[in-house]
Scaffold this motif. Structure first.
Motif, mmCIF file in Angstrom:
data_model
loop_
_atom_site.group_PDB
_atom_site.id
_atom_site.type_symbol
_atom_site.label_atom_id
_atom_site.label_comp_id
_atom_site.label_asym_id
_atom_site.label_seq_id
_atom_site.Cartn_x
_atom_site.Cartn_y
_atom_site.Cartn_z
ATOM 1 N N ARG A 137 0.986 -1.193 -0.057
ATOM 2 C CA ARG A 137 -0.034 0.142 0.057
ATOM 3 C C ARG A 137 0.848 1.423 -0.072
ATOM 4 N NH1 ARG A 137 -5.444 -0.991 0.852
ATOM 5 N NH2 ARG A 137 -5.616 -2.891 1.866
ATOM 6 N N LYS A 188 -4.680 0.209 7.852
ATOM 7 C CA LYS A 188 -4.948 -0.729 6.875
ATOM 8 C C LYS A 188 -3.527 -1.707 6.662
ATOM 9 C CE LYS A 188 -7.052 2.532 3.853
ATOM 10 N NZ LYS A 188 -7.162 3.271 2.348
ATOM 11 N N SER A 263 -13.425 -4.321 4.519
ATOM 12 C CA SER A 263 -13.685 -3.161 3.312
ATOM 13 C C SER A 263 -14.691 -3.711 2.543
ATOM 14 C CB SER A 263 -12.493 -2.811 2.427
ATOM 15 O OG SER A 263 -12.195 -4.219 1.913
#
Ligand SMILES: Nc1ncnc2c1ncn2[C@@H]1O[C@H](COP(=O)(O)OP(=O)(O)OP(=O)(O)O)[C@@H](O)[C@H]1O
Ligand SMILES: O=P(O)(O)O[C@H]1[C@H](O)[C@H](O)[C@H](OP(=O)(O)O)[C@@H](OP(=O)(O)O)[C@@H]1O
Length: 488
Positions: A137, A188, A263
């Motif tokens: 990410r 995350k 999510s």
């Protein structure tokens, strides 16, 4: 000639049988020759993804356009399965396993890569080195920040983020301060793909720092009125689908308990969790709008940087400033809500095959070789195909995608006239930085779109028809409640 078994007195039956057998052999030979001439597109998708996409419908669509779609068996020698003009894949899970040290996966990835390296004529969608950029990410977010549209024009960015490698709250706070990450923030996984990557948390204050397990990414939460814009890129086209998203939260530190969520529970078309409460205090006109121009520039920038042609970008719009924020980039996403995904994918593949077709018009496994043996790069003005499909034909494709036995024949009649575009496809993935001139049907209302009936949820896309048409952006509506216009 040996004694013929079952020789009938007349002999006619036998000679007819012989003729019939010879005709069959002739037909088989012709079919084999045709198949030898037909381009072969190999693909590898997980069983789950293949079923979710109804990929057999794409195989039918390819077959009806003279393209063989072959499922690749990674356990077998690819040389025995090819040659492939194009390979479509989503190998993210395998890449992740290999990167995490799994010997079997490493071996499979190496064999796949060595096949690709020894077949420069094979176009990979998308190159493994490009897909790898999206597995982490922080790397994805850094890549966004380095885009010109972010760096120089500040038209779009990614919310402030920081990699947290420590579980010491004081050290976390220091790292957050250094990178201007504020409360609340979304925590995350560092790894951006795979089922484990979707477990997240919203942390509202210092007490919540004890709830998270580094390594992870902390990214400032942006209030965006519960609307997520999924931009799905397919070669030279992109499609925008609105989705439910996390509701607004009070800005700044609070003693609210950490919220854990997946999510896929908050951003799917059917998501309707308590976290999805949409801010109805504003009318569609008052709500911050997605800028088609910004989206187009972002797509172009990412195509150039990533050298990919099948990816998804998740964008939220700050409800206060209207600033656009990229919160995620996905390799080969689900394209859920893009009813004409298969025709667009076929058009992209056809464009690649066309751009790399030898001058004699016959597709072979051999590529044009320049004197020094290098592959002849596609020339400027390479043709790509402009999809003139009428909405109802695209609806047929949508129906095809959703129905097992549906035939894609309705698309076989599609005339795909050619347009030249001042763009040069990338080397191996074939994507270009040019914008698509995708026809946009005025679907009425505030958004120009093919009204794409889907199973659920319709949001009128807040993009003006003129603006969307101007940049060739396809806006898809997804039904708010209940069924789409065709009752599905
Ligand atoms: N910085 C942020 N500010 C506000 N909401 C956010 C932010 N980041 C993520 N979200 C919310 O969390 C959801 C999931 O975030 P993200 O897209 O990063 O997860 P993901 O698991 O990678 O998603 P995907 O399903 O696309 O793989 C988003 O759809 C959005 O609703
Ligand atoms: O609704 P979408 O298409 O965004 O859902 C995607 C999601 O965005 C991710 O791309 C998922 O891939 P991973 O991150 O690798 O899990 C997709 O899962 P997949 O099994 O279809 O690849 C979702 O469809």
């Amino acid at each position: 000639m040996g004694k013929m078994q079952g020789l009938a007195p007349s002999g006619v039956a036998v000679s007819t049988a012989l003729d019939h057998q010879q005709q069959l052999q002739q037909q088989q030979l012709q079919q084999q020759q045709q198949q030898l001439q037909q381009p072969v597109v190999g693909y590898w998708l997980s069983d789950k993804k293949r079923k979710k996409l109804n990929f057999h419908v794409f195989a039918e669509l390819c077959r009806s356009h003279g393209i063989q779609l072959v499922k690749i068996d990674l356990q077998r020698d690819l040389e025995q399965q090819g040659p492939f003009q194009v390979i479509l894949h989503k190998l993210t899970d395998l890449l992740l396993e290999a990167d995490q040290g799994n010997a079997t996966s490493t071996n499979l990835v190496q064999r796949f890569q060595s096949y690709v390296d020894s077949h420069p004529e094979t176009m990979l969608l998308d190159p493994l080195h490009a897909v790898r950029k999206l597995l982490d990410r922080c790397r994805s977010y850094d890549l966004i920040q380095e885009l010109e549209i972010c760096r120089l024009e500040r038209a779009i960015s990614t919310p402030a983020f920081v990699r947290l490698n420590t579980s010491d709250p004081e050290e976390m706070l220091e790292l957050m301060r250094e990178r201007h990450v504020t409360f609340p923030f979304v925590c995350k996984n560092i790894v951006a793909h795979g089922s484990a990557s979707h477990e997240m948390a919203i942390v509202f204050g210092e007490a919540g720092l004890r709830d998270i397990r580094p390594p992870c990414v902390a990214q400032s939460f942006i209030n965006h009125d519960g609307v997520l814009h999924k931009v799905f890129v397919i070669g030279d086209t992109f499609h925008v689908v609105e989705r439910p998203s996390l509701k607004n939260f009070p800005a700044g530190k609070s003693d609210q308990k950490t919220i854990f969520f997946n999510s896929h529970d908050v951003s799917k078309a059917e998501s309707a969790s308590h976290l999805n409460a949409r801010d109805e205090s504003q009318t569609a006109e008052q709500r911050q709008q997605l800028s088609p121009q910004v989206v187009r520039r972002l797509v172009e920038g990412l195509r150039e940087t990533l050298e990919m042609s099948l990816f998804g970008i998740d964008i939220i719009v700050d409800r206060e400033s209207g600033h656009h924020a990229v919160i995620d980039i996905n390799a080969f996403p689900g394209y859920d809500g893009v009813a004409d995904f298969f025709p667009a994918l076929l058009m992209h593949v056809q464009g690649l095959l066309q751009a790399h077709k030898p001058s004699d018009g016959v597709l072979t496994n051999q590529r044009l070789q320049t004197p020094n043996g290098q592959l002849e790069p596609p020339t400027t003005g390479e043709l790509i195909q402009h999809h003139q499909a009428q909405p109802q034909q695209l609806q047929q494709a949508a129906a095809c995608r959703d129905q097992d036995s549906a035939s894609a024949a309705g698309l076989s009649a599609l005339q795909l006239p050619r347009l030249s575009l001042p763009s040069r496809p990338h080397g191996r993935c074939g994507c270009t930085a040019s914008r698509s001139s995708w026809p946009v049907e005025n679907g009425g209302g505030s958004g120009a779109s093919h009204l794409v009936p889907t199973k659920r949820r319709v949001h009128s896309v807040s993009v003006s028809p003129a603006a969307a048409a101007d940049i060739g952006m396809v806006c898809h509506r997804v039904s708010l409640v209940g069924k789409g216009s065709n009752g599905r």
